[in-house]
Enzyme design. Sequence first.
Site, PDB file in Angstrom:
ATOM      1  N   ASP A   1       0.844  -1.194   0.000  1.00 60.92           N
ATOM      2  CA  ASP A   1       0.000   0.000   0.000  1.00 60.92           C
ATOM      3  C   ASP A   1       0.882   1.248   0.000  1.00 60.92           C
ATOM      4  OD1 ASP A   1      -3.006   0.871   0.460  1.00 60.92           O
ATOM      5  OD2 ASP A   1      -1.783   2.172   1.739  1.00 60.92           O
TER       6      ASP A   1
ATOM      7  N   GLU B   1       2.051   5.161  -0.131  1.00 65.23           N
ATOM      8  CA  GLU B   1       1.595   6.516   0.167  1.00 65.23           C
ATOM      9  C   GLU B   1       2.387   7.457  -0.726  1.00 65.23           C
ATOM     10  OE1 GLU B   1      -1.007   7.139   1.952  1.00 65.23           O
ATOM     11  OE2 GLU B   1      -1.177   5.040   2.590  1.00 65.23           O
TER      12      GLU B   1
ATOM     13  N   ASP C   1      -2.517   1.343  -6.691  1.00 69.39           N
ATOM     14  CA  ASP C   1      -1.101   1.225  -6.336  1.00 69.39           C
ATOM     15  C   ASP C   1      -0.258   0.710  -7.497  1.00 69.39           C
ATOM     16  OD1 ASP C   1      -0.965   1.530  -3.119  1.00 69.39           O
ATOM     17  OD2 ASP C   1      -2.817   0.538  -3.704  1.00 69.39           O
TER      18      ASP C   1
ATOM     19  N   HIS D   1      -4.176   5.563   6.328  1.00 67.90           N
ATOM     20  CA  HIS D   1      -3.301   6.265   5.378  1.00 67.90           C
ATOM     21  C   HIS D   1      -1.844   6.265   5.822  1.00 67.90           C
ATOM     22  CE1 HIS D   1      -6.437   7.273   2.634  1.00 67.90           C
ATOM     23  NE2 HIS D   1      -7.109   7.968   3.545  1.00 67.90           N
TER      24      HIS D   1
ATOM     25  N   ASP E   1      -1.983   0.463   6.964  1.00 65.07           N
ATOM     26  CA  ASP E   1      -2.973   0.034   5.974  1.00 65.07           C
ATOM     27  C   ASP E   1      -2.668  -1.384   5.476  1.00 65.07           C
ATOM     28  OD1 ASP E   1      -4.339   2.383   6.234  1.00 65.07           O
ATOM     29  OD2 ASP E   1      -3.783   3.202   4.274  1.00 65.07           O
TER      30      ASP E   1
END
Length: 278
Positions: free
Chosen positions: A85, A87, A185, A241, A246
Site C-alpha cells: 500500500d 503513500e 497502487d 493512510h 494500511d
Amino acid sequence: GLAKSDPKIWNPKQWNGRNVLGNALMQAREKLRDLPAQPQAEPEVGTEPKRARWRRGDAEASQAATEVAPTSLPASAFDCYVVLDFEATCEDGMQMNPQEIIEFPLVLLDAKSLKQVDEFRTYVRPTCHPVLTDFCKKLTGIQQEQVADAPLWPDARAMAEAWLADRMQTLGYKRYVFATCGDWDLKTMLPSQCATSKELVPRAFRRWLNVKKLYEQFSGKRKDMLGMLEGLALQLEGHHHSGLDDCRNIARILRALVQRGSVIKEDMLSVRQGGYGQ
C-alpha cells in the site's frame, strides 16, 4: 417312589402312578451337589461377549458419524501474499503532477496459516515536490524529516525487492502475489513513479490481487478499506493512510475473507502490461 432295588420298577403296571422319572431327577441333582466344584476358565484379556462387542462397535460408528471434521482452509495457488500500500505526495483539492511515492511498505502473509510472518517499510525521498504539504503530513502521518533522509525511488525499490527475495528464500516460498486495496497502487501509481524515474515497471509488480474485488465477490458489495473492515466486523488498527498500518489492515481483511471461504485463483488477478509509465 420305588427304590431302584425294588423289582417292581421293571413292571410298569406296578408303578401305580408314581413319578418315577421325577424321583430319578431329584436323586441325580443331589448327587451333583455333592460333587466338588469345578474351576471356571477365566475369560481372555480384552475379550467380552459378542453381543456387547457389537453394541460397542455400533456406538463407536454412530459417534464417528456425528463428529464434524475441523473446517479446513481453501487451497491457495500461492505460498504467500505480499500486501502493498503506497503513500504518495498529495495536496487537498488538487492533483499533484507528478505524484511521487513517499512510503513503500510490505506485509507478508502466509497463504496456508494466514499468519503475518514479516513486514518491511522504507520511506522514499521525492524529487519533483521534495517538501511535503501540510495536508499530506496530516493525512499520512509522514513527516518531512522522515523523507528528507530516505533513499530515492530506485534505491528504495531495490531495497524492497532484495528484502522480498531474501524472505522468499529463507521461508522456502516459491510463489507469491501482491495484494492491494484496489488497483491504484500497481495500475496507476507505480507506473507513474517508474515513468518519473525513467525505468521499466518490474515484472513481478505487473499482476496483483485486488482485495476489493475479492470482498465484492464474497459480499456482493464494493467497499473501501474502512467499509470492508466494518463488513467483516473488524476494527481499524493503527493510523488510516499510514502505508504500513494500511497493509496490516488489508492483510487482516484478506485473512478474514479466506477464512470465510474465499478462494484466490490465477484468473481473478489484475494484470498490467510492462513498459514506462501509463
